[in-house]
Design a protein around this motif. Structure first.
Motif, mmCIF file in Angstrom:
data_model
loop_
_atom_site.group_PDB
_atom_site.id
_atom_site.type_symbol
_atom_site.label_atom_id
_atom_site.label_comp_id
_atom_site.label_asym_id
_atom_site.label_seq_id
_atom_site.Cartn_x
_atom_site.Cartn_y
_atom_site.Cartn_z
ATOM 1 N N SER A 71 -37.866 -13.098 -35.744
ATOM 2 C CA SER A 71 -38.451 -12.758 -37.193
ATOM 3 C C SER A 71 -39.745 -12.143 -37.034
ATOM 4 O O SER A 71 -40.760 -12.338 -37.854
ATOM 5 N N ALA A 72 -39.862 -10.951 -36.427
ATOM 6 C CA ALA A 72 -41.044 -10.294 -36.199
ATOM 7 C C ALA A 72 -41.813 -9.796 -37.408
ATOM 8 O O ALA A 72 -43.010 -9.851 -37.562
ATOM 9 N N PHE A 73 -40.980 -9.224 -38.428
ATOM 10 C CA PHE A 73 -41.447 -8.633 -39.629
ATOM 11 C C PHE A 73 -42.047 -9.619 -40.455
ATOM 12 O O PHE A 73 -42.840 -9.543 -40.996
ATOM 13 N N SER A 74 -41.115 -10.985 -40.618
ATOM 14 C CA SER A 74 -41.582 -11.808 -41.681
ATOM 15 C C SER A 74 -43.046 -12.640 -40.964
ATOM 16 O O SER A 74 -43.647 -12.872 -41.988
ATOM 17 N N VAL A 75 -43.052 -12.728 -39.771
ATOM 18 C CA VAL A 75 -44.207 -13.354 -39.128
ATOM 19 C C VAL A 75 -45.413 -12.292 -39.372
ATOM 20 O O VAL A 75 -46.384 -12.745 -39.817
ATOM 21 N N THR A 76 -45.192 -11.269 -38.906
ATOM 22 C CA THR A 76 -46.355 -10.317 -39.240
ATOM 23 C C THR A 76 -46.774 -10.061 -40.495
ATOM 24 O O THR A 76 -47.951 -10.062 -40.961
#
Length: 219
Positions: A71-76
């Motif tokens: 979940s790279a987008f959500s975390v970033t």
């Protein structure tokens, strides 16, 4: 009601009403959580609950590699808009003056140009988060009215603050009044939505870590 009267009401009775609801709501929610209690743990202790709980507060604030990869987008995006909100709320000079009036403490402020840029980045990031939620079938299915109202009352003060800072469309007095009222809307809604996690996330992480630590499990 004139624009001056609106601003006066927002700074006076409006702020008092919002503060009472905010404080009462937060107190009620925390008391409800504490009153839930927990059953006596009859198992043999295999670790230190306190240290494990404190450790979990820190470790859960940093995503592990697998979570970031998944979940790279959500975390970033989550980090960007949370940090952005913190900067705008606590490091903008007029906001610091407000905290000084209420709490009698102050701290250095960032330049207005920096706050302005951070506001834009935060607004764009929050819009991107909403679009991502609407386009992702799973997140859209799991989302409730609570999620959307929380998003709305969070981004609204950013937008009204940006408009007031640049004096777009309406007299400055009216824009400031609208900005203050949008903050008060956030204060009224916060205790009764998922935004309450601002006050409960530390307690929840500590509790989960403490239970795992007591059982000798890595949290």
């Amino acid at each position: 009601m004139t624009e001056t009267e609106l601003l006066t009401w927002a700074r006076g009775p409006g702020f008092q009403i919002a503060t009472i609801i905010f404080a009462a709501g937060i107190t009620l929610r925390i008391v409800e959580i504490l009153m839930l209690g927990r059953k006596a743990n009859l198992a043999e202790a295999k670790g230190n609950a306190m240290s494990s709980g404190l450790r979990t507060i820190i470790t859960r604030s940093v995503p592990d590699a697998s979570t970031f990869k998944r979940s790279a987008f959500s975390v970033t995006a989550g980090y960007v808009f949370h940090i952005g909100l913190f900067i705008v709320i606590f490091l903008y000079a007029p906001h610091i003056l407000f905290f000084k009036d209420v709490l009698h403490i102050s701290w250095p402020a960032l330049p207005s140009t920096v706050i302005d840029a951070v506001s834009v980045i935060t607004i764009i990031t929050m819009i991107a988060v909403l679009v991502h939620r609407l386009r992702d079938p799973v997140k859209r299915f799991l989302s409730t009215f609570d999620d959307y109202i929380g998003w709305f009352v969070t981004i609204l003060p950013l937008i009204t603050g940006y408009i007031a800072f640049h004096r777009i469309g309406l007299p400055a007095t009216t824009l400031i009044a609208i900005h203050i009222l949008s903050i008060q809307l956030l204060m009224v809604v916060l205790p009764f939505t998922k935004l309450m996690h601002i006050f409960t996330f530390v307690l929840a992480r500590w509790y989960n870590g403490a239970i795992s630590g007591y059982r000798g499990v890595q949290s």
